[in-house]
Design an enzyme around this catalytic site. Structure first.
Site, PDB file in Angstrom:
ATOM      1  N   CYS A  21      71.676  42.398  80.077  1.00  0.00           N
ATOM      2  CA  CYS A  21      71.636  43.871  80.131  1.00  0.00           C
ATOM      3  C   CYS A  21      70.855  44.378  78.767  1.00  0.00           C
ATOM      4  CB  CYS A  21      72.805  44.257  80.083  1.00  0.00           C
ATOM      5  SG  CYS A  21      73.094  46.247  79.575  1.00  0.00           S
ATOM      6  N   GLU A  22      69.782  45.179  79.129  1.00  0.00           N
ATOM      7  CA  GLU A  22      69.019  45.674  77.871  1.00  0.00           C
ATOM      8  C   GLU A  22      69.890  46.727  77.165  1.00  0.00           C
ATOM      9  OE1 GLU A  22      65.270  47.092  79.657  1.00  0.00           O
ATOM     10  OE2 GLU A  22      66.039  49.125  79.817  1.00  0.00           O
ATOM     11  N   HIS A  23      70.589  47.495  77.572  1.00  0.00           N
ATOM     12  CA  HIS A  23      71.485  48.131  76.652  1.00  0.00           C
ATOM     13  C   HIS A  23      72.669  47.636  75.806  1.00  0.00           C
ATOM     14  CE1 HIS A  23      70.271  50.724  80.602  1.00  0.00           C
ATOM     15  NE2 HIS A  23      69.507  51.001  79.617  1.00  0.00           N
ATOM     16  N   HIS A  24      72.967  46.477  76.156  1.00  0.00           N
ATOM     17  CA  HIS A  24      74.109  45.796  75.349  1.00  0.00           C
ATOM     18  C   HIS A  24      73.699  44.431  75.020  1.00  0.00           C
ATOM     19  CE1 HIS A  24      76.139  49.032  77.700  1.00  0.00           C
ATOM     20  NE2 HIS A  24      76.789  49.118  76.347  1.00  0.00           N
ATOM     21  N   GLN A  52      69.315  46.275  86.357  1.00  0.00           N
ATOM     22  CA  GLN A  52      69.557  45.551  87.555  1.00  0.00           C
ATOM     23  C   GLN A  52      68.305  45.987  88.627  1.00  0.00           C
ATOM     24  OE1 GLN A  52      73.271  44.122  89.039  1.00  0.00           O
ATOM     25  NE2 GLN A  52      72.630  44.218  91.062  1.00  0.00           N
ATOM     26  N   CYS A 100      78.700  43.405  80.311  1.00  0.00           N
ATOM     27  CA  CYS A 100      79.122  44.652  79.424  1.00  0.00           C
ATOM     28  C   CYS A 100      80.133  45.606  80.098  1.00  0.00           C
ATOM     29  CB  CYS A 100      77.682  45.460  79.108  1.00  0.00           C
ATOM     30  SG  CYS A 100      76.812  45.850  80.478  1.00  0.00           S
TER      31      CYS A 100
HETATM   32 ZN   LIG Z   1      75.168  47.177  79.530  1.00  0.00          ZN
END
Ligand SMILES: [Zn+2]
Length: 234
Positions: A126-129, A167, A197
């Protein structure tokens, strides 16, 4: 190692909390901003070896800021291990040099039915976490005279998965690449994945999974789509 005075100075510099809050909200809602992976124009001006060295130094800083003692035998190799893992393994798909070279074959069997490869193992991040996304991809196409080796489909999935991802973008990137290689619009891609995440932090839901799909060409027709769905459920 940064000392406490330097750390505090850095904190004051980064105190634009309003902007930070907005960024946090976007991240937790997993909103993607672009179909292409956002890469800097100078992304490959430095070598992988140099990147590993630089990341290891930064990661050492992170660990020390958290209060970990990097002279401990168990921890001292971690910064370099993480840096190598980022560049050579889990984010190796950022570098176009690692893109699989796919050869196209003539469809000698005249098999012009649907070809489905299901349950392709998918490990992404996941690029956010920066925590794993674990799941499966199901890919189908209808040949217009060209075919590729089955393992090549796995390689395409793996290449795009080995990036910081969302995704939806991953699904699109796999579909676009297959269309480009196979010279057809008749492609379907579905991904069913667990986001760590979501399962190990935040809402901590260990049951849910996220499904994304891309249908184009003949797969937009109801019967063709149903056939694909029947194969992957069977
Ligand atoms: Zn995430």
């Amino acid at each position: 190692m940064l000392n406490t005075v330097e750390l505090k100075r850095q904190l004051e510099k980064d105190s634009d909390t309003l902007v930070q809050d907005t960024i946090d909200i976007i991240g937790d809602n997993h909103i993607a901003t672009s179909k292409d992976t956002p890469l800097r124009p100078d992304a490959f001006d430095i070598s992988d070896k140099e990147k590993i060295k630089l990341i290891a130094a930064k990661f050492k800083d992170i660990m020390e800021i958290m209060g970990l003692d990097l002279t401990d035998d168990s921890l001292k190799g971690t910064p370099n291990r993480v840096a190598k893992m980022y560049i050579e393994e889990v984010f190796s798909g950022l570098n176009p040099a690692n893109k699989p070279d796919i050869k196209l074959f003539e469809n000698k069997y005249q098999y012009n039915q649907m070809l489905v490869e299901k349950n392709i193992t998918l490990h992404s991040y996941c690029e956010h976490h920066f925590v794993p996304i674990l799941g499966h991809a199901h890919v189908a196409y209808i040949s217009n005279g060209h075919v590729i080796g089955l393992s090549k489909i796995n390689r395409i999935v793996r290449y795009f998965a080995k990036r910081p991802q969302v995704q939806e973008r991953l699904t699109e990137q796999i579909a676009q690449e297959l269309k480009h290689i196979l010279k057809t619009e008749d492609v379907a891609v579905m991904i069913d994945a667990e986001h760590l995440c979501v399962s190990t932090r935040g809402i901590e839901d260990t049951n849910s999974s996220t499904v994304t799909a891309h249908y184009s060409g003949k797969f937009l027709e109801k019967d063709v789509k149903s056939e694909f769905l029947a194969y992957i459920q069977g």
